[in-house]
Design a protein around this motif. Structure first.
Motif, PDB file in Angstrom:
ATOM      1  N   THR A 109       6.955  65.644  22.573  1.00  0.00           N
ATOM      2  CA  THR A 109       5.318  64.952  22.491  1.00  0.00           C
ATOM      3  C   THR A 109       5.108  64.424  23.777  1.00  0.00           C
ATOM      4  O   THR A 109       4.056  64.655  24.527  1.00  0.00           O
ATOM      5  N   ALA A 110       6.122  63.789  24.508  1.00  0.00           N
ATOM      6  CA  ALA A 110       5.864  63.234  25.595  1.00  0.00           C
ATOM      7  C   ALA A 110       5.981  64.035  26.988  1.00  0.00           C
ATOM      8  O   ALA A 110       5.021  63.772  27.854  1.00  0.00           O
ATOM      9  N   VAL A 111       6.953  65.262  26.975  1.00  0.00           N
ATOM     10  CA  VAL A 111       6.579  66.107  27.893  1.00  0.00           C
ATOM     11  C   VAL A 111       5.170  66.789  27.740  1.00  0.00           C
ATOM     12  O   VAL A 111       4.514  66.982  28.947  1.00  0.00           O
ATOM     13  N   ASP A 112       4.609  66.906  26.654  1.00  0.00           N
ATOM     14  CA  ASP A 112       3.239  67.611  26.479  1.00  0.00           C
ATOM     15  C   ASP A 112       2.331  66.751  27.131  1.00  0.00           C
ATOM     16  O   ASP A 112       1.382  67.098  27.818  1.00  0.00           O
ATOM     17  N   LEU A 113       2.377  65.416  26.782  1.00  0.00           N
ATOM     18  CA  LEU A 113       1.511  64.334  27.437  1.00  0.00           C
ATOM     19  C   LEU A 113       1.505  64.529  28.923  1.00  0.00           C
ATOM     20  O   LEU A 113       0.383  64.495  29.475  1.00  0.00           O
ATOM     21  N   LYS A 118      -0.982  63.308  34.271  1.00  0.00           N
ATOM     22  CA  LYS A 118       0.329  63.132  35.201  1.00  0.00           C
ATOM     23  C   LYS A 118       0.404  61.782  35.256  1.00  0.00           C
ATOM     24  O   LYS A 118       1.551  61.345  35.590  1.00  0.00           O
ATOM     25  N   ASN A 119      -0.380  60.806  35.029  1.00  0.00           N
ATOM     26  CA  ASN A 119      -0.202  59.397  35.225  1.00  0.00           C
ATOM     27  C   ASN A 119      -0.909  58.680  34.094  1.00  0.00           C
ATOM     28  O   ASN A 119      -1.688  57.822  34.142  1.00  0.00           O
ATOM     29  N   PRO A 120      -0.146  58.962  32.776  1.00  0.00           N
ATOM     30  CA  PRO A 120      -0.798  58.075  31.749  1.00  0.00           C
ATOM     31  C   PRO A 120      -0.712  56.789  31.617  1.00  0.00           C
ATOM     32  O   PRO A 120       0.174  56.154  31.962  1.00  0.00           O
ATOM     33  N   HIS A 140       8.595  49.943  22.302  1.00  0.00           N
ATOM     34  CA  HIS A 140       8.311  49.279  23.649  1.00  0.00           C
ATOM     35  C   HIS A 140       9.223  50.192  24.795  1.00  0.00           C
ATOM     36  O   HIS A 140       8.449  50.477  25.707  1.00  0.00           O
ATOM     37  N   ASN A 141      10.239  50.477  24.592  1.00  0.00           N
ATOM     38  CA  ASN A 141      11.015  51.089  25.672  1.00  0.00           C
ATOM     39  C   ASN A 141      10.640  52.579  25.518  1.00  0.00           C
ATOM     40  O   ASN A 141      10.888  53.296  26.490  1.00  0.00           O
ATOM     41  N   ILE A 142      10.210  53.127  24.523  1.00  0.00           N
ATOM     42  CA  ILE A 142      10.000  54.429  24.275  1.00  0.00           C
ATOM     43  C   ILE A 142       8.586  54.746  25.370  1.00  0.00           C
ATOM     44  O   ILE A 142       8.457  55.717  26.126  1.00  0.00           O
ATOM     45  N   VAL A 143       7.638  53.561  25.279  1.00  0.00           N
ATOM     46  CA  VAL A 143       6.500  53.534  25.950  1.00  0.00           C
ATOM     47  C   VAL A 143       6.969  53.529  27.596  1.00  0.00           C
ATOM     48  O   VAL A 143       6.509  54.316  28.678  1.00  0.00           O
ATOM     49  N   LYS A 144       7.756  52.654  27.853  1.00  0.00           N
ATOM     50  CA  LYS A 144       8.488  52.640  29.405  1.00  0.00           C
ATOM     51  C   LYS A 144       9.016  53.947  29.715  1.00  0.00           C
ATOM     52  O   LYS A 144       8.836  54.483  30.843  1.00  0.00           O
ATOM     53  N   SER A 145       9.735  54.618  28.909  1.00  0.00           N
ATOM     54  CA  SER A 145      10.257  55.736  29.139  1.00  0.00           C
ATOM     55  C   SER A 145       9.441  56.802  29.376  1.00  0.00           C
ATOM     56  O   SER A 145       9.761  57.716  30.515  1.00  0.00           O
ATOM     57  N   VAL A 146       8.485  56.946  28.607  1.00  0.00           N
ATOM     58  CA  VAL A 146       7.479  58.013  28.776  1.00  0.00           C
ATOM     59  C   VAL A 146       6.745  57.779  30.242  1.00  0.00           C
ATOM     60  O   VAL A 146       6.476  58.865  30.956  1.00  0.00           O
ATOM     61  N   ALA A 147       6.469  56.632  30.489  1.00  0.00           N
ATOM     62  CA  ALA A 147       5.586  56.291  31.713  1.00  0.00           C
ATOM     63  C   ALA A 147       6.405  56.763  32.947  1.00  0.00           C
ATOM     64  O   ALA A 147       6.149  57.567  33.878  1.00  0.00           O
ATOM     65  N   GLU A 148       7.975  56.364  32.799  1.00  0.00           N
ATOM     66  CA  GLU A 148       8.865  56.728  33.851  1.00  0.00           C
ATOM     67  C   GLU A 148       9.078  58.160  33.956  1.00  0.00           C
ATOM     68  O   GLU A 148       8.935  59.018  34.903  1.00  0.00           O
ATOM     69  N   GLY A 149       9.253  58.872  32.972  1.00  0.00           N
ATOM     70  CA  GLY A 149       9.338  60.404  32.905  1.00  0.00           C
ATOM     71  C   GLY A 149       8.128  61.074  33.308  1.00  0.00           C
ATOM     72  O   GLY A 149       8.409  62.223  34.036  1.00  0.00           O
ATOM     73  N   ARG A 151       6.148  60.033  35.561  1.00  0.00           N
ATOM     74  CA  ARG A 151       6.132  59.952  37.061  1.00  0.00           C
ATOM     75  C   ARG A 151       6.974  60.870  37.436  1.00  0.00           C
ATOM     76  O   ARG A 151       6.935  61.268  38.563  1.00  0.00           O
ATOM     77  N   ASN A 152       8.346  60.856  37.051  1.00  0.00           N
ATOM     78  CA  ASN A 152       9.458  61.913  37.587  1.00  0.00           C
ATOM     79  C   ASN A 152       9.336  63.131  37.516  1.00  0.00           C
ATOM     80  O   ASN A 152       9.840  64.135  38.002  1.00  0.00           O
ATOM     81  N   MET A 153       8.219  63.724  36.407  1.00  0.00           N
ATOM     82  CA  MET A 153       7.959  64.995  36.304  1.00  0.00           C
ATOM     83  C   MET A 153       6.941  65.580  37.343  1.00  0.00           C
ATOM     84  O   MET A 153       6.709  66.547  37.400  1.00  0.00           O
TER      85      MET A 153
END
Lengths: 155, 265
Positions: A109-113, A118-120, A140-149, A151-153
């Motif tokens: 889901t995060a990859v699709d988002l 690109k900068n949610p 909480h850490n999932i949200v942090k992960s998605v934000a970083e992911g 950015r790095n995509m």
């Protein structure tokens, strides 16, 4: 019995299924790709999320025959050999999981988002994960992960 | 889920014929309700007729002051459509707040209104905006289409082709979500169109979507939240369940109607 053919993680596959065979059953039991999980089996938890023709789908709420001819990506299709996908790497960096059961669906889901935005913002990430339930982390850490992911995509 | 005969016709006419020939056929659109229902064995059709091969059901077009949405358009497609956003932004916003991203990527407008779930969002939009539902054989006004709990004016073998929404000068939808399912505990769609003000409520009524004529009268001369001061809805005929009592739902109708009118501007 119907025969179904599709492309899964770039590879052409086919198999005999019943009409009622769910896409997730085909992926797990016929293709033996067990990274895609079945959590609730009632289209609520999102552990079974895969990409079908570039769109997210809960594979427990789709028939295998509906994916005839489709291009399907599962969690196994993200990494490039030993190199994790940037979203997977971000989940590892940020401890975005505890038991890990929901993680394949969360990552898909995060990859699709991130593909669509690109900068949610944090709010957009939380809304984007509405269909994915985690009973360990408190998100909480999932949200942090998605934000970083995201950015790095390359966002 | 019991097994069934799967069919994927390539035209609406073939789909209608498949439904006529089936002893107990069900039309499959996005499957976001039908498949869970079949898993629970609340439905066990002999035949499932998948509309995904009918290419003529998925377009969106705007012309002459209305927007027409093909029955197989997903909620995500409606939410992202520049035609819908241009003509009726409230409709695009409503579609973008149905379920979750995966449900929106597969669930369709035709499937939603044919199912007529008493807590679905689209019935309220259709009724408030005065939509017209086009099927393989006729056109049905939204007021005549939704006939009761999970019930519509559709014949067993009748298939929705598209839904046309006349543009409204003002419109907004406010939803109070049931916190777990994200379905509307109560949702109110208000619209000011050529036919006057309309207020349609979903999630609350025992028989599904309904209009609130007292509120529509109050808004007809003065489309403002203040015009609804004192306008209330009776709890008679509203749902009571573990999530909310009927009187609470009645209260929410008033609150959400005001919020929607304020949001509509």
């Amino acid at each position: 019995m119907p025969t179904v053919s599709m492309t899964v993680n770039g590879k052409a596959v086919s198999g005999e299924v019943e009409s009622r065979t769910l896409l997730v059953q085909f992926i797990r039991e016929h293709l033996e790709l067990t990274g895609t999980h079945v959590g609730c089996d009632t289209s609520q938890c999102g552990a079974c999320v895969v990409h079908v023709n570039g769109e997210v789908a809960k594979s427990c709420t789709m028939l295998a025959v509906q994916a005839e001819g489709a291009n399907v990506t599962t969690i196994e299709g993200l990494a490039n050999g030993d190199d994790l996908h940037p979203m997977q790497e971000a989940f590892r960096n940020n401890h975005g999981l505890q038991c890990g059961f929901c993680t394949p669906g969360m990552v898909m889901t995060a990859v699709d988002l991130a593909n669509k935005n690109k900068n949610p913002s944090e709010q957009q990430i939380r809304e984007g994960l509405e269909g994915n339930i985690c009973r360990c982390t408190g998100y909480h850490n999932i949200v942090k992960s998605v934000a970083e992911g995201a950015r790095n995509m390359g966002g | 889920m019991y097994d069934f005969n799967y069919q994927k016709p390539s035209s609406v006419a073939d789909a209608v014929n498949a439904m006529k020939a089936a002893s107990d056929g069900k039309v499959l659109a996005g499957g976001q309700t039908l498949l869970p229902t079949m898993k629970q064995r609340l439905a066990s059709p002999s035949d499932v007729v998948d509309l995904a091969g009918c290419g003529d059901l998925s377009g969106i077009s705007a012309s002459g002051g209305s927007v027409t949405i093909g029955a197989m358009c997903t909620h995500a497609a409606v939410a992202g459509s520049s035609d819908v956003k241009g003509a009726i932004p409230a409709l695009a916003a409503m579609a973008g707040d149905i379920g979750d991203p995966a449900v929106r990527a597969r669930g369709t407008i035709g499937g939603s209104i044919a199912n007529n779930d008493p807590a679905a969002d689209y019935p309220a939009a259709c009724v408030a905006l005065g939509a017209t539902i086009k099927t393989d054989r006729r056109e049905i006004s939204a007021d005549d289409f939704f006939t009761g709990l999970f019930d519509t004016a559709l014949a067993e073998d009748e298939i929705i082709v598209s839904v046309s929404f006349p543009a409204a000068s003002k419109a907004a939808y406010e939803k109070f979500k049931q916190p777990a399912s994200r379905f509307a505990l109560v949702g109110v769609f208000v619209a000011q169109g050529s036919g006057g003000a309309r207020v349609a409520v979903t999630g609350a009524g025992e028989n599904g979507v309904f209009r609130v004529s007292a509120m529509e009268s109050a808004l007809s001369g003065n489309f403002s939240a203040g015009a609804l001061d004192g306008a209330s809805v009776s709890a008679d005929g509203l749902n009571s369940d573990i999530h909310a009592q009927a009187d609470y739902r009645a209260h929410l109708v008033g609150v959400l109607a005001k919020r929607a009118v304020a949001a509509a501007g």
